[in-house]
Design an enzyme around this catalytic site. Sequence first.
Site, PDB file in Angstrom:
ATOM      1  N   GLU A   1      -0.081   2.505   4.036  1.00 50.93           N
ATOM      2  CA  GLU A   1       0.672   1.953   4.967  1.00 50.93           C
ATOM      3  C   GLU A   1       0.683   2.327   6.225  1.00 50.93           C
ATOM      4  O   GLU A   1       0.517   1.781   6.726  1.00 50.93           O
ATOM      5  CB  GLU A   1       1.750   3.674   4.933  1.00 50.93           C
ATOM      6  CG  GLU A   1       3.529   3.422   5.876  1.00 50.93           C
ATOM      7  CD  GLU A   1       3.303   3.310   7.282  1.00 50.93           C
ATOM      8  OE1 GLU A   1       3.459   2.687   8.016  1.00 50.93           O
ATOM      9  OE2 GLU A   1       2.305   4.826   7.608  1.00 50.93           O
TER      10      GLU A   1
ATOM     11  N   ASP B   1      -1.385   7.496   2.328  1.00 50.96           N
ATOM     12  CA  ASP B   1      -2.543   8.178   3.487  1.00 50.96           C
ATOM     13  C   ASP B   1      -2.965   8.814   4.256  1.00 50.96           C
ATOM     14  O   ASP B   1      -1.666   8.913   5.246  1.00 50.96           O
ATOM     15  CB  ASP B   1      -2.683   6.249   3.961  1.00 50.96           C
ATOM     16  CG  ASP B   1      -2.050   5.709   4.519  1.00 50.96           C
ATOM     17  OD1 ASP B   1      -1.093   5.794   4.201  1.00 50.96           O
ATOM     18  OD2 ASP B   1      -2.556   4.569   5.295  1.00 50.96           O
TER      19      ASP B   1
END
Length: 482
Positions: free
Chosen positions: A213, A146
């Site tokens: 994350e 991400d």
Amino acid sequence: MMIRRSLLVAVMALGLAACGGDDREGADGTPGELRPDGGAAVSTQSAVTGMPVGETRSADPALIELYKKLHANPELSFREVETSKLMADELRALGFTVTEGLGDAWVREKAMKDVGRVLPGVGGYGVVGVFENGRGPTVLIRADMDGLPVPDQTGFEFASKVVSQTWTGVESPVMHACAHDIHMTVWVGTARELIANADKWKGTLVMIAQPAEEIGLGAQAMLADGLYSKFPLPDYNIALHVSASAPAGVINYSSGYALANVDSVDIKVKGAGGHGAYPQTTRDPVLIGAHIVTALQSLVSRNTNPLDSAVVTVGSFKAGAKHNIISDEAELLITVRSYDDKTRQMLLDGIRRIAEGQAAAFGAPAPEIRIESDYTPATYNDPALTERAMKAVAKKLGEENVRAVPPVMGGEDFSQFARTDEKVPGVIFWLGAVNPDKFAASQIDGMPLPSLHSPLFGPDYDPAIATGVEAMTTAAIDLFKD
């Protein structure tokens, strides 16, 4: 392809003189080279510690193209639709058995609980690839996917222009400001190398591409959806993270605690508002909040063992809307960092005790205190695994390029993979990504480098990717020797 790194950085003659050196000598007393203006230039090897030693590594051009594609097209947490497809396709092309969408049910339930709905495109996009190569250990290699809600100001020709919504519905520009694009590129490069050199190892390789994350939830989602029960249970977990404070070509690591517990605490201080000219008729939540902020500092200075580490930072203090109105309430947003669980609990208990005590001292109602349940636990690098993996990497890259460093107070949900009942040992290490000349200049002139999460963070991606692939491949092959 290997190219020679330039190891010269211009240094002001005045700066050398201030250190007691002759303006025509290097920091080690050897003759320096002349700058174009006639002053001295000093080799970064002699003037700066921490520089990489040896030749610069250069990545496969195909990996560079992959990196640029990933950087230009970041996706936010729990929205990694195209990124996860790309990672899955890379593994399938190498012969892995691939599963996509791991964690989707958990994410959707979480969205309904926290947001009240599942926005279009939000889901669990965990990718798991399994490659069986005979009898031997099972090694799991993880990368995160991400990006961040940050505008890209790197100046790269391939800079991100993406604008998207967070999984909670906030629109923002998006950037890979934490270098997950490098993580994924190294991950793909490592998979390619391991498959190309399958004759050098035996065992089961599990490659996972993890979502979310940055909000500390992706590892939970994958574990909750059966990462350790539906797929081969790893004997070892390994990962890397880019360092914005180390030069490309260098690997840093910490044995034991490497990253911190990260907790978020919200305090709503309640008072009795009124006119600013008549404070005696009120219970001022700003004053109460100010006393709470001050008293919280004692948690670290007087309640924490000096040999332990802790951080309590009030990142936001909001109250009121007008000069002459004392508000009814104030809000404090706090980040809490620690390593061991006992210290963590002491800090959280102390925050509650101090907030309630200060409110009582002013005769105000008890505050509302919310401790976010989805905290990020501390990352603990298994000492035996760390020593083994880093020894192998040091042998490959050169001992001078692989260095032990102190732990940091940042957080990483890679920690979750070691916090299950299976207690799988893991290690995450730091991959230097700063242009070496910029690193040297920063060490000399004291100017800070752009940090992770900065819109200006533009890594020296070519040597960083090459070094990361070599380090991760080497570590994995060594672990397959059991």
